[in-house]
Design an enzyme around this catalytic site. Structure first.
Site, PDB file in Angstrom:
ATOM      1  N   GLU A  81      -6.497 -10.502  -1.400  1.00 60.06           N
ATOM      2  CA  GLU A  81      -7.337 -10.236  -0.216  1.00 60.06           C
ATOM      3  C   GLU A  81      -8.801 -10.118  -0.619  1.00 60.06           C
ATOM      4  O   GLU A  81      -9.536  -9.250  -0.132  1.00 60.06           O
ATOM      5  CB  GLU A  81      -6.860  -8.947   0.487  1.00 60.06           C
ATOM      6  CG  GLU A  81      -5.390  -8.998   0.887  1.00 60.06           C
ATOM      7  CD  GLU A  81      -4.905  -7.773   1.666  1.00 60.06           C
ATOM      8  OE1 GLU A  81      -5.749  -7.004   2.150  1.00 60.06           O
ATOM      9  OE2 GLU A  81      -3.681  -7.604   1.779  1.00 60.06           O
ATOM     10  N   HIS A  86     -10.298  -5.811  -2.545  1.00 61.14           N
ATOM     11  CA  HIS A  86     -11.377  -5.642  -1.568  1.00 61.14           C
ATOM     12  C   HIS A  86     -12.522  -4.919  -2.268  1.00 61.14           C
ATOM     13  O   HIS A  86     -12.515  -3.692  -2.371  1.00 61.14           O
ATOM     14  CB  HIS A  86     -10.905  -4.803  -0.368  1.00 61.14           C
ATOM     15  CG  HIS A  86      -9.946  -5.516   0.515  1.00 61.14           C
ATOM     16  ND1 HIS A  86     -10.319  -6.588   1.295  1.00 61.14           N
ATOM     17  CD2 HIS A  86      -8.627  -5.330   0.744  1.00 61.14           C
ATOM     18  CE1 HIS A  86      -9.274  -7.021   1.979  1.00 61.14           C
ATOM     19  NE2 HIS A  86      -8.233  -6.284   1.656  1.00 61.14           N
ATOM     20  N   ASN A 123       2.087  -5.254  -3.158  1.00 65.04           N
ATOM     21  CA  ASN A 123       0.681  -5.536  -2.871  1.00 65.04           C
ATOM     22  C   ASN A 123      -0.072  -4.234  -2.593  1.00 65.04           C
ATOM     23  O   ASN A 123       0.431  -3.369  -1.870  1.00 65.04           O
ATOM     24  CB  ASN A 123       0.622  -6.444  -1.624  1.00 65.04           C
ATOM     25  CG  ASN A 123      -0.736  -7.047  -1.372  1.00 65.04           C
ATOM     26  OD1 ASN A 123      -1.321  -7.668  -2.265  1.00 65.04           O
ATOM     27  ND2 ASN A 123      -1.251  -6.894  -0.152  1.00 65.04           N
ATOM     28  N   ASP A 157     -12.578  -9.954  -1.121  1.00 66.99           N
ATOM     29  CA  ASP A 157     -13.889 -10.030  -0.478  1.00 66.99           C
ATOM     30  C   ASP A 157     -14.810  -9.079  -1.240  1.00 66.99           C
ATOM     31  O   ASP A 157     -14.336  -8.098  -1.815  1.00 66.99           O
ATOM     32  CB  ASP A 157     -13.850  -9.731   1.034  1.00 66.99           C
ATOM     33  CG  ASP A 157     -13.092  -8.463   1.410  1.00 66.99           C
ATOM     34  OD1 ASP A 157     -12.891  -7.588   0.540  1.00 66.99           O
ATOM     35  OD2 ASP A 157     -12.707  -8.346   2.586  1.00 66.99           O
ATOM     36  N   GLU A 166       0.796  -1.240   0.000  1.00 64.11           N
ATOM     37  CA  GLU A 166       0.000   0.000   0.000  1.00 64.11           C
ATOM     38  C   GLU A 166       0.827   1.287   0.000  1.00 64.11           C
ATOM     39  O   GLU A 166       0.584   2.190   0.800  1.00 64.11           O
ATOM     40  CB  GLU A 166      -0.951  -0.013   1.209  1.00 64.11           C
ATOM     41  CG  GLU A 166      -1.880  -1.210   1.178  1.00 64.11           C
ATOM     42  CD  GLU A 166      -2.759  -1.328   2.422  1.00 64.11           C
ATOM     43  OE1 GLU A 166      -2.621  -0.513   3.341  1.00 64.11           O
ATOM     44  OE2 GLU A 166      -3.582  -2.262   2.462  1.00 64.11           O
TER      45      GLU A 166
END
Ligand code: 9MR
Length: 456
Positions: free
Chosen positions: A276, A247, A210, A278, A168
């Protein structure tokens, strides 16, 4: 280790681990019989993903390993794990020079006993820094960060398949700038310094950058990360992969150009991982699309969901995962498993460069011949025309190499396969020559291949 050359055996280790894991999944599932060579019918996410050489993983909270309902699903379904919090900087080095590996080691041991691959998350990040690091700046912070990378990657050497070396580091919004942080203020080269330190400490781990909100190809943040990876590859900074957190929660939606993003990063010569995942309210369509997009890109190595049950999620009120709070499979689970089982393994060797040079004209096959004439070339795209002889009505099948994309056609009626990479062009009465424009999307060398020409 010099630049980004891959240590021998790295991908062999992945393949072997996945075979073991698929077997574990099959043995654990009563009644699931998959005959070698039969059509895909795996009954768990990990076993099904392994059939195309991929993994299907989850974030794990180590404290939940004491919950047997949780570990039953974990061990049955998944062949890869990421520590949700236990490998973050504050967890591993709570006081400077004092490392605390207990919880992380427990997860690694669990994973190894189950044949699961481990993603290390994360070596350098502006967030979740212990207090002593938050208060640092300049050379002191740079050295402390590099020491953390070296110590941690050395501790886990041989046990981690992929490291999220840096997490990030780019700003949200339209600036395309780096995120301001104490690490960024040590100098713009902090990211590459972290990658070099990680490579030196564990030459066998794949090293990833990432981030979140790098899913939409049109976003400034995506483009900025793309340019960094392109720059790293061109200068020999050791980077092997990009992780798209994905996400699709909290107001961020699955973008229809997600596959373009995956294939565009892959075309830079790095693997891509969905790290990650979702999705708010777990719509089956969006989950299915994500799986199909990954399966369509040879260098998409696997998918990790950010938790097992909705009740385990960092956004539990959005019910974004594949199992409900009682551990039952949701409709999105079935959509994902079906998509994995229907997926076609990528053909060819992903390390082989795309075909280069002039387009080919195959021998006559179905009663006609299609001859390719290269057309005009611009910086970002090029034209191709195809002339058919031997028939007055015809269909010609043309394949292009992603991330290239045909954007415009003329003098024919095109249809497309589901990947969007194969076009069937039919005569429409406007003559025997048709044409099309192909966007290069970062790959300037590949050229269309004529697969067949069929009369009638
Ligand atoms: O899910 C994680 C949550 O339990 C932590 O409180 C939080 C802060 O460390 O991090 C969450 O995981 C994040 C991941 O490490 C990086 N990408 C975003 C994830 C969700 O916030």
């Amino acid at each position: 280790m010099a630049n980004s050359s891959r240590a021998p055996g790295r991908s062999r280790r992945l393949r072997a681990a996945l075979v073991v894991s698929a077997a574990v999944g099959l043995l654990a599932t009563a009644g699931a019989v998959v005959l070698p060579g039969s059509a895909s019918a795996a009954s768990t996410l990990g076993a099904s993903a392994a059939e195309s050489g991929r993994y299907f993983g989850t974030a794990v909270a180590v404290s939940r390993l004491n919950d047997s309902a949780y570990t039953t699903i974990l061990n049955r379904e998944f062949n890869q794990v990421t520590a949700e919090n236990e490998m973050k900087i504050d967890a591993l080095q709570p006081n400077q020079g004092q490392f605390n590996y207990g919880n992380a080691d427990r997860l690694v041991q669990h994973a190894r006993s189950q044949g699961m691959l481990v993603r290390g998350h994360t070596l350098a990040w502006h967030s979740q820094q212990p207090g002593w690091m938050q208060n640092m700046s300049g050379t002191t912070l740079r050295n402390a960060m590099l020491n953390h990378v070296t110590q941690v990657a050395t501790h886990f050497r041989g046990q981690i398949e992929w490291w999220d070396v840096v997490n990030e580091a780019f700003a949200d919004g339209g600036s395309g700038a780096r995120r301001d942080s104490n690490l960024q203020r040590t100098g713009n080269d902090w990211i590459e310094a972290a990658f070099r330190a990680a490579r030196q400490a564990d030459p066998n781990a794949d090293l990833c950058y990432n981030d979140y909100n790098i899913d939409n190809w049109n976003d400034a943040k995506t483009q900025a990360v793309y340019r960094m990876v392109q720059d790293f590859k061109s200068r020999g900074v050791p980077i092997d992969c990009v992780g798209l957190q994905s996400h699709f929660t909290g107001g961020s939606n699955y973008p229809s150009n997600y596959r373009t993003t995956l294939s565009s990063f892959a075309a830079l010569g790095v693997d891509v991982h969905i790290t990650e995942l979702d999705i708010r309210n777990a719509p089956s369509d969006a989950y299915r699309n994500v799986v199909n997009d990954c399966l369509a890109v040879a260098r998409c190595k696997g998918i990790t969901v950010w938790g097992i049950r909705d009740s385990d999620s960092w956004r539990s009120s959005e019910n974004p995962l594949l199992f409900n709070g009682s551990g039952q499979k949701k409709p999105a689970y079935d959509a994902v498993l079906t998509a994995l089982n229907n997926g076609t393994p990528p053909t060819g060797n992903p390390t082989t460069p795309p075909p280069t040079g002039n387009p080919t004209t195959p021998p006559p096959s179905g009663g006609c011949t299609a001859t390719v004439t290269p057309g005009q070339v611009w910086g970002d795209r090029y034209n191709t025309s195809v002339t058919v002889s031997g028939a007055s009505t015809w269909s010609v099948v043309v394949a292009i190499t992603p991330p290239q994309r045909i954007s415009t056609t003329w003098s024919g009626s095109p249809t497309w396969d589901s990947s969007g990479n194969v076009m069937t062009m039919r005569s429409n009465g406007s003559g025997n020559t048709f044409g099309f424009t192909t966007m290069m999307n970062g790959n300037s060398s590949a050229r269309p291949q004529i697969r067949s020409c069929t009369a009638g």
